[in-house]
Design a protein around this motif. Structure first.
Motif, PDB file in Angstrom:
ATOM      1  N   THR A 147       0.857  -1.186   0.000  1.00 33.30           N
ATOM      2  CA  THR A 147       0.000   0.000   0.000  1.00 33.30           C
ATOM      3  C   THR A 147       0.895   1.239   0.000  1.00 33.30           C
ATOM      4  N   ILE A 148       0.669   2.130  -0.946  1.00 35.09           N
ATOM      5  CA  ILE A 148       1.511   3.318  -1.105  1.00 35.09           C
ATOM      6  C   ILE A 148       0.646   4.565  -0.969  1.00 35.09           C
ATOM      7  N   ILE A 149       1.036   5.450  -0.055  1.00 31.47           N
ATOM      8  CA  ILE A 149       0.336   6.725   0.122  1.00 31.47           C
ATOM      9  C   ILE A 149       1.315   7.845  -0.221  1.00 31.47           C
ATOM     10  N   SER A 150       0.981   8.601  -1.241  1.00 29.29           N
ATOM     11  CA  SER A 150       1.885   9.658  -1.702  1.00 29.29           C
ATOM     12  C   SER A 150       1.117  10.690  -2.511  1.00 29.29           C
ATOM     13  N   ASP A 151       1.568  11.944  -2.426  1.00 30.57           N
ATOM     14  CA  ASP A 151       0.985  12.983  -3.270  1.00 30.57           C
ATOM     15  C   ASP A 151       1.329  12.761  -4.738  1.00 30.57           C
ATOM     16  N   GLN A 152       2.400  11.994  -4.975  1.00 30.55           N
ATOM     17  CA  GLN A 152       2.847  11.707  -6.334  1.00 30.55           C
ATOM     18  C   GLN A 152       2.308  10.351  -6.817  1.00 30.55           C
ATOM     19  N   TYR A 153       1.116   9.991  -6.365  1.00 29.95           N
ATOM     20  CA  TYR A 153       0.585   8.656  -6.647  1.00 29.95           C
ATOM     21  C   TYR A 153       0.434   8.384  -8.145  1.00 29.95           C
ATOM     22  N   ALA A 154       0.072   9.410  -8.924  1.00 29.61           N
ATOM     23  CA  ALA A 154      -0.121   9.206 -10.362  1.00 29.61           C
ATOM     24  C   ALA A 154       1.198   8.863 -11.046  1.00 29.61           C
ATOM     25  N   THR A 155       2.265   9.586 -10.696  1.00 25.15           N
ATOM     26  CA  THR A 155       3.587   9.312 -11.274  1.00 25.15           C
ATOM     27  C   THR A 155       4.092   7.948 -10.842  1.00 25.15           C
ATOM     28  N   ILE A 156       3.897   7.620  -9.557  1.00 27.06           N
ATOM     29  CA  ILE A 156       4.336   6.311  -9.046  1.00 27.06           C
ATOM     30  C   ILE A 156       3.597   5.185  -9.747  1.00 27.06           C
ATOM     31  N   ALA A 157       2.287   5.337  -9.911  1.00 25.45           N
ATOM     32  CA  ALA A 157       1.483   4.301 -10.568  1.00 25.45           C
ATOM     33  C   ALA A 157       1.935   4.078 -12.001  1.00 25.45           C
ATOM     34  N   ILE A 216      -0.092  -5.951  -5.727  1.00 31.33           N
ATOM     35  CA  ILE A 216       0.312  -7.306  -5.332  1.00 31.33           C
ATOM     36  C   ILE A 216       1.545  -7.654  -6.135  1.00 31.33           C
ATOM     37  N   CYS A 217       2.639  -8.053  -5.459  1.00 27.40           N
ATOM     38  CA  CYS A 217       3.877  -8.368  -6.164  1.00 27.40           C
ATOM     39  C   CYS A 217       4.591  -9.513  -5.456  1.00 27.40           C
ATOM     40  N   THR A 218       5.654  -9.994  -6.061  1.00 27.56           N
ATOM     41  CA  THR A 218       6.475 -11.028  -5.452  1.00 27.56           C
ATOM     42  C   THR A 218       7.531 -10.383  -4.559  1.00 27.56           C
ATOM     43  N   ALA A 219       8.175 -11.203  -3.733  1.00 26.89           N
ATOM     44  CA  ALA A 219       9.231 -10.689  -2.862  1.00 26.89           C
ATOM     45  C   ALA A 219      10.385 -10.115  -3.689  1.00 26.89           C
ATOM     46  N   LYS A 220      10.662 -10.737  -4.832  1.00 27.20           N
ATOM     47  CA  LYS A 220      11.738 -10.257  -5.696  1.00 27.20           C
ATOM     48  C   LYS A 220      11.393  -8.893  -6.273  1.00 27.20           C
ATOM     49  N   GLN A 221      10.140  -8.716  -6.704  1.00 21.62           N
ATOM     50  CA  GLN A 221       9.716  -7.429  -7.238  1.00 21.62           C
ATOM     51  C   GLN A 221       9.732  -6.351  -6.157  1.00 21.62           C
ATOM     52  N   LEU A 222       9.397  -6.751  -4.920  1.00 22.28           N
ATOM     53  CA  LEU A 222       9.342  -5.791  -3.817  1.00 22.28           C
ATOM     54  C   LEU A 222      10.699  -5.139  -3.581  1.00 22.28           C
ATOM     55  N   ALA A 223      11.785  -5.919  -3.727  1.00 20.95           N
ATOM     56  CA  ALA A 223      13.122  -5.386  -3.489  1.00 20.95           C
ATOM     57  C   ALA A 223      13.461  -4.250  -4.451  1.00 20.95           C
ATOM     58  N   THR A 224      12.837  -4.254  -5.619  1.00 23.44           N
ATOM     59  CA  THR A 224      13.067  -3.185  -6.596  1.00 23.44           C
ATOM     60  C   THR A 224      12.004  -2.105  -6.498  1.00 23.44           C
ATOM     61  N   LEU A 225      10.795  -2.510  -6.129  1.00 23.35           N
ATOM     62  CA  LEU A 225       9.663  -1.585  -6.111  1.00 23.35           C
ATOM     63  C   LEU A 225       9.847  -0.455  -5.100  1.00 23.35           C
ATOM     64  N   VAL A 226      10.278  -0.793  -3.888  1.00 26.17           N
ATOM     65  CA  VAL A 226      10.410   0.220  -2.834  1.00 26.17           C
ATOM     66  C   VAL A 226      11.418   1.305  -3.210  1.00 26.17           C
ATOM     67  N   PRO A 227      12.620   0.965  -3.720  1.00 20.64           N
ATOM     68  CA  PRO A 227      13.546   2.031  -4.133  1.00 20.64           C
ATOM     69  C   PRO A 227      12.990   2.923  -5.244  1.00 20.64           C
ATOM     70  N   VAL A 228      12.197   2.323  -6.155  1.00 20.01           N
ATOM     71  CA  VAL A 228      11.601   3.112  -7.234  1.00 20.01           C
ATOM     72  C   VAL A 228      10.648   4.155  -6.654  1.00 20.01           C
ATOM     73  N   VAL A 229       9.840   3.740  -5.691  1.00 25.26           N
ATOM     74  CA  VAL A 229       8.911   4.678  -5.052  1.00 25.26           C
ATOM     75  C   VAL A 229       9.677   5.792  -4.341  1.00 25.26           C
ATOM     76  N   SER A 230      10.765   5.420  -3.676  1.00 23.32           N
ATOM     77  CA  SER A 230      11.554   6.406  -2.919  1.00 23.32           C
ATOM     78  C   SER A 230      12.202   7.442  -3.828  1.00 23.32           C
ATOM     79  N   THR A 231      12.604   7.044  -5.017  1.00 23.87           N
ATOM     80  CA  THR A 231      13.216   8.006  -5.936  1.00 23.87           C
ATOM     81  C   THR A 231      12.202   9.038  -6.418  1.00 23.87           C
TER      82      THR A 231
END
Length: 279
Positions: A199-209, A240-255
Motif C-alpha cells: 500500500t503506497i500513500i503519496s501525493d505523487q501517486y499518479a507518477t508512481i502508478a 500485489i507483487c512477489t518478494a523479488k519485485q518488492l526489493a526493486t519496487l520500494v527504491p523506485v517509489v523512494s526516488t
C-alpha cells in the motif's frame, strides 16, 4: 511459454518426488518412524501387513485425487497425478542411501526436513502429493489456513493412532517429524511463493502508478482515501507483487517521493489470472 512452464513444473515435481521417496525409504521406514495421511497409512500397512508402500500409495491417493477434482483446479489435480506416479515409481526403487542408526532422532529430523522440502517443491510447482496435501489445499483455498498447518492437522489424525502399531516412542518421533516438515513447508512457501501486498500513500501517486506499471507490467489499484486530520483526499495505491519485485519496487517509489508511506504485508492466498498460487 505455457510449454516451458509445463516442463519446468513437471521436472520440479519429479525432483520433489525423488526427495520425498528418499525420506520415506531411507530415513522413516527403516527406523519404524510413521507418517501422517496416506503416507502414514502406507507405513502402517507395511509394518503390520507387509503391503508394499508403492501399492498403498497409488490406491489411496487415487481415491483422494478423485475428491480433489471437485474442489481444486484441474491443472493442480493433473500435476498431483504426475507427482503420485513418480512417488510410486521411486518408492519401488532400492534404497539410495541405506542409512541406519540407533539414534532415531537423527532420521526423524532429516526425514522431516526432507519431507518439508519435497512438498514445498511439489506445491510450488502447482501440484500436491495427494493424500493430506489435497485436503490441506482444499482447507487453504476455502478457509485460508496455511498449507503446512492444515496438513499437520490431517496428518496427526493418522499419526497418533499409529502408536498402536509402531509403539509410543516412535509415535512421538512421528509427531516431531510431522511438525518439522510442516514448519519447513510453511517457511519455504512463504519465502519462495508468497506474494506481498503493498500500500503506497503519496501525493505523487499518479507518477508512481505510471512508473510501476511501466517497469513491472503489474496491475495497480487506486483506492480513494481521505486523511483524518487534514480531511484532504489522498488516493492510495494497492499492488500485489512477489518478494523479488518488492526489493526493486520500494527504491523506485523512494526516488519519486522520499516522503511516501509504503506499507507491506504478506499475502497467503491470492486469486487472479496470473496469481493462482495458494499459500
Amino acid at each position: 511459454m505455457q510449454e516451458k512452464a509445463l516442463f519446468k513444473n513437471g521436472l520440479g515435481i519429479i525432483i520433489g518426488a525423488l526427495i520425498y521417496a528418499v525420506a520415506i525409504n531411507d530415513f522413516l521406514i527403516p527406523h519404524h518412524i510413521g507418517e501422517g495421511g496416506v503416507t502414514g497409512l502406507t507405513a502402517i500397512g507395511y509394518y503390520a501387513l507387509a503391503i508394499p508402500p508403492a501399492a498403498t500409495n497409488l490406491v489411496l491417493n487415487g481415491l483422494l485425487v478423485i475428491v480433489g477434482f471437485k474442489y481444486l483446479e484441474k491443472q493442480t489435480i493433473w500435476y498431483s497425478v504426475w507427482a503420485v506416479l513418480w512417488i510410486s515409481i521411486f518408492l519401488r526403487l532400492p534404497h539410495f542411501i541405506g542409512y541406519h542408526t540407533t539414534q532415531t532422532i537423527i532420521p526423524t529430523i532429516i526425514g522431516g526436513v526432507l519431507m518439508g522440502v519435497a512438498m514445498a517443491i511439489i506445491i510450488h510447482c502447482q501440484g500436491t502429493i495427494a493424500g493430506s496435501t489435497i485436503l490441506a489445499k482444499i482447507a487453504n483455498r476455502y478457509l485460508g489456513i496455511q498449507n503446512g498447518s492444515a496438513m499437520l492437522f490431517f496428518d496427526l489424525i493418522v499419526a497418533i493412532p499409529s502408536g498402536f502399531i509402531i509403539g509410543f516412542q516412535n509415535m512421538l518421533l512421528t509427531i516431531i517429524e510431522l511438525y518439522l516438515s510442516a514448519v519447513v513447508l510453511n517457511k519455504l512457501l512463504a519465502k519462495f511463493g508468497a506474494k506481498r501486498a503493498v500500500t503506497i500513500i503519496s501525493d505523487q501517486y499518479a507518477t508512481i502508478a505510471q512508473t510501476l506499471s511501466t517497469q513491472f507490467h503489474q496491475g495497480i489499484t487506486i483506492i480513494k482515501a481521505q486523511g483524518y486530520y487534514s480531511q484532504n483526499d489522498r488516493p492510495m495505491l494497492y499492488v500485489i507483487c512477489t518478494a523479488k519485485q518488492l526489493a526493486t519496487l520500494v527504491p523506485v517509489v523512494s526516488t519519486i517521493d522520499q516522503q511516501a508511506l509504503v506499507a507491506v504485508e504478506e499475502v497467503r492466498s491470492v486469486q487472479a489470472e496470473q496469481l493462482k498460487q495458494l499459500l
